[in-house]
Write an enzyme that holds these catalytic residues in place. Structure first.
Site, mmCIF file in Angstrom:
data_model
loop_
_atom_site.group_PDB
_atom_site.id
_atom_site.type_symbol
_atom_site.label_atom_id
_atom_site.label_comp_id
_atom_site.label_asym_id
_atom_site.label_seq_id
_atom_site.Cartn_x
_atom_site.Cartn_y
_atom_site.Cartn_z
ATOM 1 N N GLY A 22 -16.900 10.485 22.870
ATOM 2 C CA GLY A 22 -17.904 10.232 23.907
ATOM 3 C C GLY A 22 -19.244 9.971 23.247
ATOM 4 O O GLY A 22 -19.402 10.117 22.035
ATOM 5 N N GLY B 284 -21.517 16.104 25.266
ATOM 6 C CA GLY B 284 -21.025 17.476 25.321
ATOM 7 C C GLY B 284 -19.792 17.734 24.470
ATOM 8 O O GLY B 284 -19.171 18.792 24.591
ATOM 9 N N THR C 299 -19.340 18.443 21.192
ATOM 10 C CA THR C 299 -19.430 19.604 20.311
ATOM 11 C C THR C 299 -19.435 20.897 21.115
ATOM 12 O O THR C 299 -18.740 21.860 20.757
ATOM 13 C CB THR C 299 -20.680 19.505 19.413
ATOM 14 O OG1 THR C 299 -20.557 18.322 18.610
ATOM 15 C CG2 THR C 299 -20.822 20.713 18.508
ATOM 16 N N SER D 214 -16.673 8.317 17.660
ATOM 17 C CA SER D 214 -15.563 7.361 17.510
ATOM 18 C C SER D 214 -15.622 6.275 18.582
ATOM 19 O O SER D 214 -14.804 6.258 19.489
ATOM 20 C CB SER D 214 -14.206 8.070 17.491
ATOM 21 O OG SER D 214 -14.079 9.090 18.442
#
Length: 176
Positions: A12, A17, A19, A86
């Site tokens: 994302g 959010g 982590t 990613s």
């Protein structure tokens, strides 16, 4: 019973959010005694993939290396929690195919919400042109086509997102 390994891949935008959710999921699984490794994108970039830039080729190589480590751990019965922007769908699919036991978690929040949450000031610096090739601003983010889990962090609280992930791992037979 032998522990089944799995890679849980959180993807994302910066500030969505990833982590936060992945840390709580990791804490819960660790407290239950599961063998676990966390590969956070920021930490990996300072160690495993140091020297790579932010071109598409370098980003893909970064994800390939994370995927390689994830594959090794997963095949040895470890639950691997990956938290990395990613941004490109094709490389995530390449990693999925390599790893096999793979659960994709799309941590989804609108760009405006991610910018509001931006404690490091990265979006502001990207909008001013100070940071080039910034995902979501001057570089694309390709959302997953069919993630196993979608956490809408602008609409649900942290506990709801964590429960979605843990429930999917239970349903997949990775945890009891």
């Amino acid at each position: 019973m032998e522990q089944r390994g799995v890679t849980v891949w959180f993807t994302g935008l910066s500030g969505a959010g990833k982590t936060t959710i992945s840390q709580v999921v990791a804490e819960r699984l660790r407290s239950q005694g599961y063998p676990l490794e966390v590969l956070d994108g920021d930490i990996v970039r300072t160690n495993l993939t140091k020297g790579l830039g932010f071109s598409k080729e370098d980003r893909d190589e970064n994800i390939r290396r994370i995927g390689f480590v994830s594959h090794l751990l997963t095949r040895n019965g470890v639950i691997v929690i990956v938290s990395a922007i990613s941004p490109y769908r094709a490389i995530r699919e390449e990693v999925r195919a390599r790893v096999g036991s793979f659960v994709e978690v799309f941590v989804n929040a609108p760009l405006a919400v991610c910018e509001e949450r931006d404690v490091k000031g990265l979006y502001k610096r990207a909008r001013s042109g100070e940071i080039k090739q910034f995902t979501g601003i001057s570089d694309p983010y390709e959302p997953p086509a069919n993630p196993e889990i979608e956490c809408r962090t602008d609409l649900e609280d942290l506990e709801e997102s964590v429960e979605k992930v843990l429930s999917a791992l239970k349903e997949g037979g990775y945890i009891s």
